[in-house]
Motif scaffolding. Structure first.
Motif, PDB file in Angstrom:
ATOM      1  N   GLU A 387     -23.558  24.176  50.058  1.00 21.71           N
ATOM      2  CA  GLU A 387     -24.870  23.966  49.439  1.00 21.71           C
ATOM      3  C   GLU A 387     -25.988  24.569  50.286  1.00 21.71           C
ATOM      4  O   GLU A 387     -26.949  25.144  49.762  1.00 21.71           O
ATOM      5  N   PHE A 390     -25.731  28.635  49.811  1.00 22.75           N
ATOM      6  CA  PHE A 390     -26.036  29.311  48.552  1.00 22.75           C
ATOM      7  C   PHE A 390     -26.980  28.547  47.632  1.00 22.75           C
ATOM      8  O   PHE A 390     -27.435  29.101  46.637  1.00 22.75           O
ATOM      9  N   GLY A 391     -27.257  27.270  47.959  1.00 23.35           N
ATOM     10  CA  GLY A 391     -28.118  26.484  47.087  1.00 23.35           C
ATOM     11  C   GLY A 391     -27.305  25.755  46.031  1.00 23.35           C
ATOM     12  O   GLY A 391     -26.449  26.360  45.373  1.00 23.35           O
ATOM     13  N   SER A 394     -25.843  27.045  42.282  1.00 23.21           N
ATOM     14  CA  SER A 394     -25.760  28.502  42.113  1.00 23.21           C
ATOM     15  C   SER A 394     -24.316  28.907  41.845  1.00 23.21           C
ATOM     16  O   SER A 394     -23.371  28.144  42.076  1.00 23.21           O
ATOM     17  N   LEU A 395     -24.123  30.132  41.348  1.00 21.25           N
ATOM     18  CA  LEU A 395     -22.783  30.603  41.010  1.00 21.25           C
ATOM     19  C   LEU A 395     -21.886  30.653  42.244  1.00 21.25           C
ATOM     20  O   LEU A 395     -20.737  30.198  42.209  1.00 21.25           O
ATOM     21  N   HIS A 396     -22.415  31.189  43.347  1.00 17.73           N
ATOM     22  CA  HIS A 396     -21.608  31.260  44.574  1.00 17.73           C
ATOM     23  C   HIS A 396     -21.309  29.861  45.121  1.00 17.73           C
ATOM     24  O   HIS A 396     -20.231  29.627  45.674  1.00 17.73           O
ATOM     25  N   ASP A 397     -22.246  28.942  44.959  1.00 15.15           N
ATOM     26  CA  ASP A 397     -22.009  27.563  45.400  1.00 15.15           C
ATOM     27  C   ASP A 397     -20.874  26.938  44.589  1.00 15.15           C
ATOM     28  O   ASP A 397     -19.985  26.281  45.147  1.00 15.15           O
TER      29      ASP A 397
END
Length: 450
Positions: A387, A390-391, A394-397
């Motif tokens: 978290e 990437f936040g 988000s998609l990557h998270d």
């Protein structure tokens, strides 16, 4: 060097033992922690499973609405979502216990001896560096995902210890001590990574102001350690508000608020004062606090964090395949499942070759390999770092969380396959030794009666 020193030391002398049994008191304490973490680990897994099912059900919108619901006082930078409150607030309780455990290990535990601490500390470093390098290599062609290099470096102490407690009832106590020590040092490294690499827009003034309640907290905890140990309500009324203020100021500074939990844990005294009878008179305040707060951490804080962090909308088999094909998820899986064992086992083996240390005679290298596989369970802290990288949402998270879940389950299954077999062998050996002891005792009893 004294030339009269024998070239070959007597048995048991001249060499340090890698992964030694440690003190009897330490073994008892580890056993107690293992029993407690079994329940906490089960709750952790249950919370994650419920979140995954809810997030991928027709009612998924309600899950994400609940996770993203915000409340708090904005002027103090405390208007946060429920998911952020769980990550920044509740998880600080978990890190408070990590701070207590770290200080206790290095002040009064076996790790105060360099000969016993060097191996797990070095192995933990290897278990951090190798997975990070593997992740970086896999993500070299995707520069925007390199920020997640620290995700596969963490070991989930609650999850890993819970698995070991379930499958390793007859494994040597030295292995259990090694895993717990390894995970604790791993947490310390993870905390340092969070503090130094995932701090954005540092505001120095709140951080300086945080030193005031932290210093007062430390002073009161040391000055009146016996009082706070005897009166549980006093700690809630006096120390807790100071801890909350410290946490809020650290959070406002831009440093992740879980670091405040570690600092507060470090501020608690480990050894009883001379006025209270000294070290031999009973447990110190750190151990008392550990007993008080561990149920809150294992039973409430960590499961709630897992519930809000593990909920990922996978998108069916097609979405799962897409997530696992992402270099982020691939780097995490290979880092945790392959990199962790290579780093931990490799460093431990290397130390036996370049120093006079040797493996404890009570177990084999395959046992160390099993524990190293178990260290690949990187659930709680890995979710937090994902978290931060990437936040949330988000998609990557989301792909990172899929990778973390897949890697943790795979590491647990592989470790269980190795350690369950070894556990059966140790149990059979113990039963055989018991039978031999009983048979040897029959003539002695007969002679005494005659």
């Amino acid at each position: 060097m004294n030339q009269t020193t024998p070239s070959t030391p007597p048995p048991g002398q001249g060499k340090s033992t890698v992964l030694s049994r440690g003190s009897y008191a330490e073994a008892l304490r580890i056993g107690e922690i293992l029993r407690k973490e079994t329940v906490g680990g089960a709750l952790l897994v249950a919370a994650a499973v419920i979140a995954l099912i809810w997030a991928n059900s027709p009612a998924s919108d309600s899950y994400f609405a609940l996770r993203d619901f915000k409340f708090g006082y904005e002027p103090w930078h405390l208007e946060l979502s429920l998911g952020a409150w769980a990550a920044d607030g509740l998880l600080a309780i978990f890190f408070f216990l990590v701070g207590l455990e770290l200080k206790r290990e290095f002040v009064a535990g076996d790790l105060r001896q360099i000969s016993k601490s060097i191996v797990p500390v070095a192995a933990a470093v290897g278990g951090v560096v190798v997975p990070a390098l593997i992740y970086v290599v896999i993500n070299l062609t995707s520069p925007e995902t390199l920020r997640g290099w620290a995700i596969p470096t963490a070991t989930d102490i609650a999850f890993a210890v819970a698995v070991l407690a379930i499958i390793g009832s007859h494994l040597p106590s030295a292995l259990r001590i090694f895993l717990l020590t390894l995970a604790v040092v791993d947490d310390l490294i993870a905390i340092s990574i969070i503090a130094f690499f995932y701090t954005s827009d540092l505001d120095v003034m709140p951080l300086v102001l945080a030193l005031i309640p932290l210093a007062l907290y430390a002073f009161l905890a040391h000055k009146y350690r016996h009082f706070f140990g005897m009166k549980a309500s006093a700690a809630w009324v006096i120390l807790l508000p100071l801890g909350v203020i410290t946490w809020a100021l650290v959070h406002a500074s831009g440093i992740h608020a879980t670091v405040a939990g570690v600092l507060l844990g470090f501020a608690v005294p480990v050894i009883r004062s001379q006025a209270a009878g000294g070290p031999d008179a009973g447990p110190g305040l750190a151990e008392i606090f550990e007993h008080r707060f561990r149920p809150i951490s294992a039973g409430v804080a960590v499961p709630i964090f897992a519930f809000f962090s593990a909920g990922v909308a996978v998108g069916g088999w097609e979405g799962l395949g897409s997530a696992l094909a992402d270099p982020v998820a691939l780097g995490i899986i290979v880092g945790l499942v392959v990199g962790k064992p290579i780093g931990i086992l490799g460093v431990t083996w290397l130390l036996t070759k370049v120093t006079r240390a040797e493996l404890d005679k009570s177990f084999k290298w395959i046992d160390v390999f099993g524990v190293a596989l178990l260290a690949g369970i990187g659930f709680t802290v890995s979710l937090l770092v994902a978290e931060l990288s990437f936040g949330q949402g988000s998609l990557h998270d989301d792909h990172a969380k899929v990778g973390i879940l897949a890697a943790s389950v795979l590491a647990a299954l592989l470790a269980a396959a190795v350690l369950t077999t070894r556990n059966r062998q140790y149990r059979a050996e113990e039963e055989a030794e018991k039978v031999d002891a009983d048979q040897d005792g029959i003539p002695d009893v007969y002679q005494e009666r005659n």
